[in-house]
Design a protein around this motif. Structure first.
Motif, PDB file in Angstrom:
ATOM      1  N   LYS A 163       0.829  -1.251  -0.031  1.00  0.00           N
ATOM      2  CA  LYS A 163      -0.132  -0.008   0.098  1.00  0.00           C
ATOM      3  C   LYS A 163       0.908   1.210  -0.079  1.00  0.00           C
ATOM      4  CE  LYS A 163      -3.294   2.463   2.917  1.00  0.00           C
ATOM      5  NZ  LYS A 163      -4.147   3.062   2.063  1.00  0.00           N
ATOM      6  N   TYR A 205       1.469   5.392   0.907  1.00  0.00           N
ATOM      7  CA  TYR A 205       1.228   6.112   1.586  1.00  0.00           C
ATOM      8  C   TYR A 205       1.483   7.722   1.086  1.00  0.00           C
ATOM      9  CZ  TYR A 205       0.609   2.559   5.134  1.00  0.00           C
ATOM     10  OH  TYR A 205       0.429   1.304   5.740  1.00  0.00           O
ATOM     11  N   LEU A 264       2.168  -2.422  11.591  1.00  0.00           N
ATOM     12  CA  LEU A 264       1.343  -2.835  10.737  1.00  0.00           C
ATOM     13  C   LEU A 264       0.834  -4.256  10.991  1.00  0.00           C
ATOM     14  CD1 LEU A 264       2.299  -0.435   7.784  1.00  0.00           C
ATOM     15  CD2 LEU A 264       0.160  -0.300   9.157  1.00  0.00           C
ATOM     16  N   ALA A 306      -1.558  -5.177  13.442  1.00  0.00           N
ATOM     17  CA  ALA A 306      -2.836  -4.921  12.812  1.00  0.00           C
ATOM     18  C   ALA A 306      -3.524  -5.957  12.127  1.00  0.00           C
ATOM     19  CB  ALA A 306      -2.907  -3.610  12.212  1.00  0.00           C
ATOM     20  N   SER A 325      -7.674  -2.730  15.034  1.00  0.00           N
ATOM     21  CA  SER A 325      -6.873  -2.903  13.809  1.00  0.00           C
ATOM     22  C   SER A 325      -6.917  -1.784  12.841  1.00  0.00           C
ATOM     23  CB  SER A 325      -7.204  -4.074  13.311  1.00  0.00           C
ATOM     24  OG  SER A 325      -6.558  -4.421  12.125  1.00  0.00           O
ATOM     25  N   ASN A 326      -8.346  -1.398  12.766  1.00  0.00           N
ATOM     26  CA  ASN A 326      -8.399  -0.131  11.731  1.00  0.00           C
ATOM     27  C   ASN A 326      -7.968   1.105  12.262  1.00  0.00           C
ATOM     28  OD1 ASN A 326      -9.860  -1.679   9.853  1.00  0.00           O
ATOM     29  ND2 ASN A 326     -11.985  -1.478  10.935  1.00  0.00           N
ATOM     30  N   ASN A 337      -4.075   1.127  11.692  1.00  0.00           N
ATOM     31  CA  ASN A 337      -3.590   1.335  10.198  1.00  0.00           C
ATOM     32  C   ASN A 337      -3.835   2.780  10.063  1.00  0.00           C
ATOM     33  OD1 ASN A 337      -3.120  -1.231   9.112  1.00  0.00           O
ATOM     34  ND2 ASN A 337      -5.229  -1.998   9.483  1.00  0.00           N
ATOM     35  N   LYS A 338      -5.019   3.327  10.530  1.00  0.00           N
ATOM     36  CA  LYS A 338      -5.196   4.803  10.159  1.00  0.00           C
ATOM     37  C   LYS A 338      -4.179   5.583  10.887  1.00  0.00           C
ATOM     38  CE  LYS A 338      -7.493   8.258   8.518  1.00  0.00           C
ATOM     39  NZ  LYS A 338      -7.602   8.393   6.931  1.00  0.00           N
ATOM     40  N   GLU A 391      -0.872   5.663   9.016  1.00  0.00           N
ATOM     41  CA  GLU A 391      -1.210   6.332   7.549  1.00  0.00           C
ATOM     42  C   GLU A 391      -1.042   7.980   8.052  1.00  0.00           C
ATOM     43  OE1 GLU A 391      -4.393   6.986   4.070  1.00  0.00           O
ATOM     44  OE2 GLU A 391      -4.744   5.273   5.489  1.00  0.00           O
TER      45      GLU A 391
END
Length: 333
Positions: free
Chosen positions: A96, A98, A275, A278, A290-291, A294-295, A298
């Motif tokens: 992913k 960023y 991560l 997560a 977990s969300n 991740n947020k 980011e």
């Protein structure tokens, strides 16, 4: 309470594991930790890279968190053997991009699903008539299982396409089985697009059109190589988590190695471990936390104020870890 096996390993594996434990201690969840040894330092101490006691600890845990290990000449890989012992046959490696991190494209978001138990990583090698031979083992059973995981992950992540990567034009029998198994399973998922590429072409497409991939499913060695290439597209191995999933166990590890060149300097990027945690919490069905993790990663990475040298900053491992934890605890999401 969740029982977590902690295996720090070698080099920066121990450093990022400290960040991971610090994070877990701050979460509103109950964990108990049991520690195991593995890797180069373990071999020097115990004469084996993966002691039986470590395997037992992992098998009785709800999930296992592994740091990194340094290769020991002439000895088996502890992480490969632990994957086999736990029968965690699916290696999930998300890629992913960023904001604020230099990458090939701003909208990269795909998953590599790597078969984890066979292929050339079967470690069946022998000498014969002045030759050294390595056996590449591909079975229909394992190929169908990993294809099913890929399609189920595609659904879970609300993606549209699964791509099978192989080299069946040269490895006609082994990769022929892998490709045939993929399309057999694809028949059960008519609403998901399925296609396939040779691995060399895929390596090029990851550079020229990475945004066209959703889920990639491939064999052990190809998955290992392509996932490192994928990490290079989005800022390096410091942003590359992974999870090894089976029917009964989950083993989670950052993709990076023990990095002896920077070990002990306090500058290792903890994001891959964070991560990875997560992903472990997803496995434990703690989706909300977990969300948040991740947020938070980011947001902190995108802000660019607290970054380790690999991401262009001058912060330490602990400073970046603290920034992410502060964001988790204070963020309104």
């Amino acid at each position: 309470m969740y029982r977590i096996a902690i295996i720090p390993g070698d080099g920066i594996g121990k450093e990022v594991m400290e960040s991971g434990e610090y994070l877990l201690d701050k979460l509103d969840l109950n964990f108990s930790f049991e520690y195991g040894e593995a890797g180069f330092e373990c071999y020097n101490k115990n004469g084996v890279t993966l002691p039986e006691e470590t395997i037992k600890i992992a098998k009785k845990s709800d999930a296992t968190l592994f740091g990194a290990s340094t290769s020991t000449p002439g000895q088996p890989s502890p992480i490969i053997n632990l994957r086999k012992e736990l029968d965690v046959y699916a290696n999930l490696r998300p890629i992913k991009s960023y904001r604020g991190v230099r990458s090939i494209s701003d909208n990269i978001d795909f998953l590599i699903v790597r078969e984890n138990t066979e292929g050339l990583y079967s470690q069946i090698e022998y000498e014969q008539d002045n030759k050294v031979i390595a056996q590449r083992v591909i079975t229909r059973r394992a190929s169908e299982k990993i294809a099913k995981v890929a399609f189920e992950q595609c659904i879970a992540k609300q993606k549209q396409k699964v791509t099978c990567v192989h080299k069946s034009n040269v490895l006609k029998k082994t990769d022929g089985v892998f490709k045939e198994s993929f399309y057999k399973i694809a028949e059960n998922y008519p609403n998901i697009e399925s296609n396939d590429f040779y691995v060399d072409a895929t390596a090029m497409y990851l550079i020229t059109q990475p945004q066209n991939f959703d889920v990639i499913v491939t064999s052990n060695l190809f998955g290992d190589i392509l996932s490192d290439e994928g990490a290079g597209l989005v800022g390096g191995l410091g942003l590359a988590p992974s999870g090894n999933i089976g029917d009964d166990h989950g083993l989670f590890e950052p993709v990076h190695g023990s990095a002896p060149d920077i070990a002990g300097k306090g500058i290792a990027n903890p994001c891959s471990m964070i991560l990875t945690i997560a992903m472990m919490l997803d496995y434990l069905k703690e989706y909300e936390i977990s969300n948040k993790i991740n947020k938070a990663v980011e947001n902190v990475v995108s802000a660019g104020k607290t970054l380790t040298p690999d991401l262009g900053g001058n912060s330490t491992t602990s400073e970046l870890t603290k920034s992410i934890i502060d964001e988790i605890l204070e963020g309104d999401y």
